[in-house]
Scaffold this motif. Structure first.
Motif, PDB file in Angstrom:
ATOM      1  N   GLY A   1      -6.875 -19.594 -34.538  1.00 50.08           N
ATOM      2  CA  GLY A   1      -5.520 -19.086 -34.578  1.00 50.08           C
ATOM      3  C   GLY A   1      -4.522 -19.824 -33.715  1.00 50.08           C
ATOM      4  N   LYS A   2      -4.956 -20.885 -33.055  1.00 46.12           N
ATOM      5  CA  LYS A   2      -4.055 -21.636 -32.172  1.00 46.12           C
ATOM      6  C   LYS A   2      -3.915 -23.069 -32.659  1.00 46.12           C
ATOM      7  CE  LYS A   2      -4.850 -18.947 -27.978  1.00 46.12           C
ATOM      8  NZ  LYS A   2      -5.174 -19.024 -26.521  1.00 46.12           N
TER       9      LYS A   2
ATOM     10  N   SER B   1     -13.350 -25.177 -13.140  1.00 47.33           N
ATOM     11  CA  SER B   1     -12.565 -23.943 -13.064  1.00 47.33           C
ATOM     12  C   SER B   1     -12.187 -23.438 -14.453  1.00 47.33           C
ATOM     13  CB  SER B   1     -11.295 -24.170 -12.227  1.00 47.33           C
ATOM     14  OG  SER B   1     -11.628 -24.606 -10.926  1.00 47.33           O
ATOM     15  N   LEU B   2     -13.167 -23.377 -15.325  1.00 44.14           N
ATOM     16  CA  LEU B   2     -12.904 -22.969 -16.707  1.00 44.14           C
ATOM     17  C   LEU B   2     -12.441 -21.515 -16.765  1.00 44.14           C
ATOM     18  CD1 LEU B   2     -15.851 -24.808 -18.422  1.00 44.14           C
ATOM     19  CD2 LEU B   2     -13.435 -25.114 -18.992  1.00 44.14           C
ATOM     20  N   GLN B   3     -11.536 -21.270 -17.696  1.00 42.70           N
ATOM     21  CA  GLN B   3     -10.974 -19.942 -17.893  1.00 42.70           C
ATOM     22  C   GLN B   3     -11.171 -19.523 -19.347  1.00 42.70           C
ATOM     23  OE1 GLN B   3      -9.866 -18.127 -15.298  1.00 42.70           O
ATOM     24  NE2 GLN B   3     -10.517 -19.903 -14.072  1.00 42.70           N
ATOM     25  N   PRO B   4     -11.118 -18.241 -19.639  1.00 41.48           N
ATOM     26  CA  PRO B   4     -11.300 -17.799 -21.033  1.00 41.48           C
ATOM     27  C   PRO B   4     -10.357 -18.496 -22.014  1.00 41.48           C
ATOM     28  CG  PRO B   4     -11.468 -15.926 -19.570  1.00 41.48           C
ATOM     29  CD  PRO B   4     -11.064 -17.093 -18.716  1.00 41.48           C
ATOM     30  N   GLU B   5      -9.174 -18.855 -21.558  1.00 38.57           N
ATOM     31  CA  GLU B   5      -8.228 -19.527 -22.461  1.00 38.57           C
ATOM     32  C   GLU B   5      -8.628 -20.954 -22.776  1.00 38.57           C
ATOM     33  OE1 GLU B   5      -7.486 -17.951 -19.648  1.00 38.57           O
ATOM     34  OE2 GLU B   5      -6.098 -19.094 -18.383  1.00 38.57           O
ATOM     35  N   ASP B   6      -9.670 -21.464 -22.114  1.00 38.79           N
ATOM     36  CA  ASP B   6     -10.198 -22.792 -22.439  1.00 38.79           C
ATOM     37  C   ASP B   6     -11.203 -22.727 -23.575  1.00 38.79           C
ATOM     38  OD1 ASP B   6     -10.224 -23.400 -18.934  1.00 38.79           O
ATOM     39  OD2 ASP B   6      -8.791 -24.239 -20.377  1.00 38.79           O
ATOM     40  N   THR B   7     -11.533 -21.534 -24.018  1.00 39.97           N
ATOM     41  CA  THR B   7     -12.467 -21.372 -25.126  1.00 39.97           C
ATOM     42  C   THR B   7     -11.913 -22.017 -26.385  1.00 39.97           C
ATOM     43  OG1 THR B   7     -13.415 -19.319 -24.259  1.00 39.97           O
ATOM     44  CG2 THR B   7     -13.590 -19.691 -26.622  1.00 39.97           C
ATOM     45  N   ALA B   8     -12.688 -22.930 -26.965  1.00 45.61           N
ATOM     46  CA  ALA B   8     -12.228 -23.665 -28.147  1.00 45.61           C
ATOM     47  C   ALA B   8     -13.336 -24.593 -28.616  1.00 45.61           C
ATOM     48  CB  ALA B   8     -10.980 -24.497 -27.824  1.00 45.61           C
ATOM     49  N   LYS B   9     -13.112 -25.178 -29.777  1.00 38.21           N
ATOM     50  CA  LYS B   9     -13.952 -26.270 -30.243  1.00 38.21           C
ATOM     51  C   LYS B   9     -13.321 -27.559 -29.735  1.00 38.21           C
ATOM     52  CE  LYS B   9     -15.749 -28.464 -34.436  1.00 38.21           C
ATOM     53  NZ  LYS B   9     -15.746 -28.422 -35.911  1.00 38.21           N
ATOM     54  N   TYR B  10     -14.111 -28.348 -29.011  1.00 39.48           N
ATOM     55  CA  TYR B  10     -13.633 -29.594 -28.433  1.00 39.48           C
ATOM     56  C   TYR B  10     -14.162 -30.781 -29.235  1.00 39.48           C
ATOM     57  CZ  TYR B  10     -11.916 -27.113 -24.331  1.00 39.48           C
ATOM     58  OH  TYR B  10     -11.216 -26.288 -23.490  1.00 39.48           O
ATOM     59  N   SER B  11     -13.254 -31.680 -29.582  1.00 38.36           N
ATOM     60  CA  SER B  11     -13.622 -32.867 -30.368  1.00 38.36           C
ATOM     61  C   SER B  11     -13.076 -34.113 -29.688  1.00 38.36           C
ATOM     62  CB  SER B  11     -13.044 -32.786 -31.775  1.00 38.36           C
ATOM     63  OG  SER B  11     -13.481 -31.622 -32.454  1.00 38.36           O
ATOM     64  N   CYS B  12     -13.750 -35.227 -29.877  1.00 40.26           N
ATOM     65  CA  CYS B  12     -13.235 -36.492 -29.375  1.00 40.26           C
ATOM     66  C   CYS B  12     -12.730 -37.334 -30.542  1.00 40.26           C
ATOM     67  CB  CYS B  12     -14.268 -37.259 -28.562  1.00 40.26           C
ATOM     68  SG  CYS B  12     -15.871 -37.501 -29.341  1.00 40.26           S
TER      69      CYS B  12
END
Length: 129
Positions: free
Chosen positions: A42-43, A85-96
């Motif tokens: 959704g982001k 210092s990860l936060q819940p808002e860092d939750t995502a699929k990370y791609s390079c």
């Protein structure tokens, strides 16, 4: 053929760290820029770090500056993303993503390579509160 494979994602608690790896092949790192991007459900997609191969210059947006660090190990053909210092808002699929540098700065490349570069499969990062 350029190929990238991201790994290292997982489930962590808020405040913890993770290091993602992006193993690449089929490109000249010196002529390239490699960036990390994330997308949460959704982001909008967001570029979070970029490194240029010729000089190792890096760029981060304000949302992750001071917490995320991108680095490279040329001997291993791998780019890393250290996330602290990860936060819940860092939750995502990370791609390079890798693209030809074309003389761009790291900041400029972060905006360009999603459209003209090669994408690897992502890795999921979940941060619980």
């Amino acid at each position: 053929e350029v190929q990238l494979q991201a790994s290292g994602g997982g489930l962590v608690q808020a405040g913890e760290s993770l290091r993602l790896s992006c193993e690449y092949s089929g490109l000249s790192f010196d002529e390239s820029a490699i960036g990390w991007f994330r997308q949460a459900p959704g982001k909008r997609q967001e570029g979070v770090a970029c490194i240029t191969g010729n000089d190792g210059a890096t760029y981060y947006p304000d949302s992750v500056k001071g917490r995320f660090t991108i680095s490279s190990d040329n001997a291993k053909n791998t780019v890393y993303l250290q996330m602290n210092s990860l936060q819940p808002e860092d939750t995502a699929k990370y791609s390079c993503v890798a693209g030809l540098r074309h003389g761009l700065t790291a900041a400029q490349a972060l905006s360009v390579i999603p459209f003209m570069g090669s994408w690897g499969q992502g890795t999921l990062v979940t941060v619980s509160s």
